[in-house]
Motif scaffolding. Structure first.
Motif, PDB file in Angstrom:
ATOM      1  N   GLY A 275       0.805  -1.200   0.000  1.00 29.52           N
ATOM      2  CA  GLY A 275       0.000   0.000   0.000  1.00 29.52           C
ATOM      3  C   GLY A 275       0.841   1.254   0.000  1.00 29.52           C
ATOM      4  O   GLY A 275       0.445   2.266   0.567  1.00 29.52           O
ATOM      5  N   GLU A 276       2.020   1.218  -0.612  1.00 26.95           N
ATOM      6  CA  GLU A 276       2.906   2.378  -0.645  1.00 26.95           C
ATOM      7  C   GLU A 276       2.217   3.572  -1.277  1.00 26.95           C
ATOM      8  O   GLU A 276       1.340   3.443  -2.115  1.00 26.95           O
ATOM      9  CB  GLU A 276       4.171   2.051  -1.440  1.00 26.95           C
ATOM     10  CG  GLU A 276       3.900   1.855  -2.920  1.00 26.95           C
ATOM     11  CD  GLU A 276       5.166   1.647  -3.712  1.00 26.95           C
ATOM     12  OE1 GLU A 276       5.525   2.541  -4.483  1.00 26.95           O
ATOM     13  OE2 GLU A 276       5.781   0.596  -3.542  1.00 26.95           O
ATOM     14  N   GLN A 277       2.615   4.783  -0.894  1.00 29.76           N
ATOM     15  CA  GLN A 277       2.046   5.986  -1.455  1.00 29.76           C
ATOM     16  C   GLN A 277       2.616   6.229  -2.847  1.00 29.76           C
ATOM     17  O   GLN A 277       3.795   5.999  -3.096  1.00 29.76           O
ATOM     18  CB  GLN A 277       2.362   7.169  -0.549  1.00 29.76           C
ATOM     19  CG  GLN A 277       1.715   7.092   0.818  1.00 29.76           C
ATOM     20  CD  GLN A 277       1.902   8.371   1.592  1.00 29.76           C
ATOM     21  OE1 GLN A 277       1.611   9.460   1.108  1.00 29.76           O
ATOM     22  NE2 GLN A 277       2.421   8.243   2.799  1.00 29.76           N
ATOM     23  N   PRO A 278       1.790   6.724  -3.753  1.00 32.81           N
ATOM     24  CA  PRO A 278       2.284   7.001  -5.097  1.00 32.81           C
ATOM     25  C   PRO A 278       3.128   8.266  -5.116  1.00 32.81           C
ATOM     26  O   PRO A 278       3.088   9.080  -4.194  1.00 32.81           O
ATOM     27  CB  PRO A 278       0.995   7.190  -5.906  1.00 32.81           C
ATOM     28  CG  PRO A 278       0.003   7.707  -4.893  1.00 32.81           C
ATOM     29  CD  PRO A 278       0.350   6.999  -3.602  1.00 32.81           C
ATOM     30  N   PHE A 279       3.892   8.426  -6.184  1.00 30.60           N
ATOM     31  CA  PHE A 279       4.640   9.658  -6.380  1.00 30.60           C
ATOM     32  C   PHE A 279       3.664  10.782  -6.743  1.00 30.60           C
ATOM     33  O   PHE A 279       2.617  10.540  -7.351  1.00 30.60           O
ATOM     34  CB  PHE A 279       5.645   9.493  -7.511  1.00 30.60           C
ATOM     35  CG  PHE A 279       6.907   8.772  -7.119  1.00 30.60           C
ATOM     36  CD1 PHE A 279       6.930   7.887  -6.062  1.00 30.60           C
ATOM     37  CD2 PHE A 279       8.087   8.992  -7.814  1.00 30.60           C
ATOM     38  CE1 PHE A 279       8.089   7.220  -5.705  1.00 30.60           C
ATOM     39  CE2 PHE A 279       9.257   8.337  -7.471  1.00 30.60           C
ATOM     40  CZ  PHE A 279       9.252   7.453  -6.406  1.00 30.60           C
ATOM     41  N   PRO A 280       3.987  12.019  -6.405  1.00 27.76           N
ATOM     42  CA  PRO A 280       3.170  13.137  -6.889  1.00 27.76           C
ATOM     43  C   PRO A 280       3.068  13.085  -8.410  1.00 27.76           C
ATOM     44  O   PRO A 280       4.055  12.810  -9.100  1.00 27.76           O
ATOM     45  CB  PRO A 280       3.963  14.367  -6.414  1.00 27.76           C
ATOM     46  CG  PRO A 280       4.695  13.889  -5.194  1.00 27.76           C
ATOM     47  CD  PRO A 280       5.068  12.464  -5.504  1.00 27.76           C
ATOM     48  N   PRO A 281       1.886  13.330  -8.973  1.00 30.29           N
ATOM     49  CA  PRO A 281       1.682  13.147 -10.417  1.00 30.29           C
ATOM     50  C   PRO A 281       2.535  14.058 -11.287  1.00 30.29           C
ATOM     51  O   PRO A 281       2.784  13.752 -12.453  1.00 30.29           O
ATOM     52  CB  PRO A 281       0.187  13.440 -10.598  1.00 30.29           C
ATOM     53  CG  PRO A 281      -0.201  14.262  -9.403  1.00 30.29           C
ATOM     54  CD  PRO A 281       0.660  13.784  -8.283  1.00 30.29           C
ATOM     55  N   GLU A 282       3.001  15.182 -10.733  1.00 29.14           N
ATOM     56  CA  GLU A 282       3.778  16.110 -11.552  1.00 29.14           C
ATOM     57  C   GLU A 282       5.230  15.675 -11.743  1.00 29.14           C
ATOM     58  O   GLU A 282       5.946  16.234 -12.585  1.00 29.14           O
ATOM     59  CB  GLU A 282       3.751  17.521 -10.935  1.00 29.14           C
ATOM     60  CG  GLU A 282       4.439  17.653  -9.586  1.00 29.14           C
ATOM     61  CD  GLU A 282       3.535  17.357  -8.406  1.00 29.14           C
ATOM     62  OE1 GLU A 282       3.902  17.705  -7.282  1.00 29.14           O
ATOM     63  OE2 GLU A 282       2.438  16.794  -8.645  1.00 29.14           O
TER      64      GLU A 282
END
Length: 509
Positions: A275-282
């Motif tokens: 459930g790792e957090q995704p990278f910021p989309p930018e």
């Protein structure tokens, strides 16, 4: 890690009936563990990966496919012993017992590809009538053995006995649970179950004194493995744990002739939990991006060094949400006689700002040695060294590595006005001193990388030193939203140096 476990196994006898619980938790498809291995005085000796690749039908049997990879790195790989081995184990999902293994061994110029049939019975038929207390049935290869140990209850004071086959020899060993310990690693602190592997009937193997520290939860992840050899101690420390999506079989589609060539990239490494957090989309990069550079002197076609940049997954590092960016660079034999270098830098950055909060430097350049850890407080404008010194820095200061990823977010489009160049400026910490780095967009051009022609933007990198362009630093990035670093040139004491990207991914990683 795998080699040390192999060396510690010896034969045992059976005399009592018992049934050992079997946990299926460690066999979660997609679980990917990576380890950093040190040996003797070599901080960076090897890299180990473990993966529960998939569940399916293999060789007409239902099973899990387990994969392992062991690769020496740095000076150990270049000067002592070169290893790049792959291991595959197909195991019964109900017992963890392997029924087929494959090995691709690449050691010191020797390559071999072998497979073994274990031909063991399936399910309850695999349990022999007589087992001593604490013994679990079956014969294991090294990879499946480690996972079967994880599937044990690991009760305090317990002893577990198992049999392992390595090459043509079959051995046995015992695992003793010795207590609980708090283990601190680069990816955090873990409450662990401390164990040791013993080989009572083989004094040579027993002398390795292997200790395995499993996480004190249902997964029983090996957090740390240590072993002793005459030539030095081995320490395999958990560097990453993640769950990756198993690859899907693509549907064939017509493919136009590409302008760049896609080649396989190493399996992503890094320490996020499930459930790792995704990278910021930018961000123009993702976890697993690996950029490999080949370095040349002047116009010589012979490479003299390599450099590798990697993006590790987003996770908790030193109790902070972050992304780990790593760089490894080393000279090749063609240059090492004249100048030897072996550098590694780890930069832990904030996912939203890409500003570093910790930088680890291990630099070997000729006679110069630098081993330093910086803890950076961006809010207070302070960088503290591991020697107790404090460096005052402007808020928003980058290190050598983070700045190369941060500039990929900048507007680097060259100005349409020939009299005014587009310029970005950041602060970078160089030799414990903050400097202003000016990034000037010079022009668009197409550059040749090997057999490929790539659209690029040329940048100049200068500082606020009295000689701002002393090293003539130029950087070419791809003329797209990713701004991939393609080429770097500089003027050094050895003459002009050029580093070219060796693998150009066609898609964002």
């Amino acid at each position: 890690m795998t080699l040390a476990l192999s060396s510690s196994l010896a034969a045992q006898q059976k005399d009592e009936v018992t049934t050992i619980p079997f946990s299926k938790t460690p066999y979660q498809v997609g679980e990917h563990l990576t380890y950093h291995v040190s040996f003797s005085s070599f901080v960076d000796a090897a890299h180990v990966e473990l993966l529960v690749a998939e569940r399916g039908t293999f060789f007409t049997r239902d099973g899990f496919q387990l994969r392992a990879r062991v690769e020496t790195t740095g000076v150990v790989n270049a000067a002592l012993y070169s290893i790049n081995n792959d291991y595959i184990s197909y195991i019964d999902p109900q017992t963890g017992i392997p029924y087929r293994t494959q090995q691709v061994i690449r050691e010191a110029g020797r390559t071999s590809d072998t497979s073994s049939e274990y031909n063991q019975p399936v399910g309850t038929a695999a349990i022999p009538p007589k087992l001593r207390l604490g013994e679990f049935p079956g014969t294991y290869d090294l990879v499946s053995a480690l996972y079967r140990l994880r599937a044990l209850p690991l009760v305090d004071g317990a002893k577990y006995y198992f049999n392992v086959r390595s090459d043509l020899d079959q051995y046995g060993a015992e695992l003793r649970v010795t207590g609980r310990e708090l283990i601190k690693t680069n990816v955090g602190s873990f409450n662990t179950i401390a164990t040791e592997v013993r080989v009572p009937n083989n004094s040579e193997a027993n002398s390795y004194r292997i200790h395995i520290y499993f996480s004190d939860d249902e997964r029983h992840v090996p957090v740390l493995i240590t072993a002793h050899q005459r030539s030095g101690d081995i320490r395999a420390e958990l560097a990453g744990t993640e769950f990756i999506t198993p690859p899907q079989t693509p549907t064939p589609t017509p493919t136009p002739t590409p302008t760049v060539t896609a080649t396989p990239v190493k399996t992503p490494t890094g320490p996020p939990k499930a459930g790792e957090q995704p990278f910021p989309p930018e961000l123009p990069f993702k976890a697993g991006e690996q950029l490999n550079f080949t370095v040349f002197l002047a116009n010589s076609p012979q490479s003299v060094a390599t450099a590798s940049f990697q993006v590790r997954p987003r996770a908790k590092y030193f109790n902070r949400d972050g992304i780990l960016l790593t760089v490894k660079a080393q000279t090749l034999a063609s240059l090492s006689r004249l100048f030897f270098a072996n550098d590694q830098i780890n930069s832990y950055v904030d996912p939203n700002t890409l500003l570093p909060f910790r930088t680890e430097l291990n630099l070997i350049e000729g006679k110069r040695r630098t081993q330093q850890t910086l803890t950076i407080d961006q809010d207070r404008g302070n960088a503290a060294t591991d020697k107790g010194a404090n460096i005052e820095i402007p808020v928003g200061t980058h290190d050598y590595v983070s700045v190369l990823y941060a500039l990929r977010l900048f507007n680097l489009t060259p100005s349409n006005n020939s009299s005014t160049s587009r310029q970005n400026a950041v602060t970078i910490l160089v030799n414990n001193r903050p400097l202003t780095l000016k990034i000037t967009s010079l022009k668009r051009e197409t550059i040749q990388l090997g057999t490929q022609r790539v659209a690029a933007i040329q940048l100049s990198l200068t500082t606020d030193d009295p000689q701002p362009d002393k090293y003539g630093l130029r950087l070419w990035v791809s003329d797209d939203s990713r701004h991939l670093p393609l080429r770097v040139t500089a003027i050094t004491q050895l003459g002009p140096v050029r580093a070219d990207l060796a693998i150009i991914p066609t898609n964002q990683q």
